[in-house]
Design a protein around this motif. Sequence first.
Motif, short mmCIF file in Angstrom:
data_model
loop_
_atom_site.label_atom_id
_atom_site.label_comp_id
_atom_site.label_asym_id
_atom_site.label_seq_id
_atom_site.Cartn_x
_atom_site.Cartn_y
_atom_site.Cartn_z
N GLU A 1 -3.37 3.66 -1.47
CA GLU A 1 -3.75 2.94 -2.69
C GLU A 1 -2.99 1.62 -2.76
N GLU B 1 0.85 -1.19 0.00
CA GLU B 1 0.00 0.00 0.00
C GLU B 1 0.88 1.24 0.00
N ARG B 2 0.49 2.21 -0.82
CA ARG B 2 1.21 3.47 -0.90
C ARG B 2 0.19 4.60 -1.01
N ASP B 3 0.27 5.54 -0.07
CA ASP B 3 -0.64 6.69 -0.04
C ASP B 3 -2.11 6.25 -0.07
#
Length: 230
Positions: free
Chosen positions: A129, A125-127
């Motif tokens: 998303e 997961e990143r930011d």
Amino acid sequence: MQKFSLLWLLVAVQLLLGCQSLMYPAQSQQGAEPATAQSGQSQGEILQCPEPVEVICAEPEVRVVEKVIERTLEKVVEVPVAKDKLVLGAVEKISIEPSGLVVESVVDTGAPTTTLRAQTLTRFERDGEDWIRIQLALPEVDGKAETSTIELPIKRHIRANRIGFPSQRRPVVEMNLTVGEVTHMVEVSLTDEGRNDIVMVLGRNFLKDAAVVDVSRRNIQGQPRVFGNK
């Protein structure tokens, strides 16, 4: 004396004419009767109308003949080949961005979506998303195996059905793929299962309205242009 002889001559002539008038009318009347009878008989035959006879015509026989005509329709599919379309072989070299990695891809007109086979796939997961880390195996150089890593956001998921294998839920990302001098951004489904010798399968989402395939040839387009280089 002379007057007396003339008188007797006139009397003799009158007598003679009177006898002829008495004789010939009878003969003419007798001779005319048969003619009159014959003419009357012939006129009766001509004027007599025949009795009406009722004529019954047989009804014509009606036969219903059903003819079934079978026609075989041949569907002709014309594939327009424009000057600006690529002609691809059964196998072509593809440049993948953002890594700039060049891999050999099997061109498959039966595959709806382009597929990339990775060595490993790691979700993270990143930011807020969902992203995925794609690790690709590079060709060996001097006997050493190297890898290349790409990180991209997951756009969506698809269900892939394979003959002889259970269905698989695959993540889908967007990539810039270059063949020859032509670059398209397309959706690419990711999998870490399958044959190691086939890194990519180029599907219809890249070929549609962009290329035609000649399966009898390979690497028609040659080395692709790497993104960012001229």
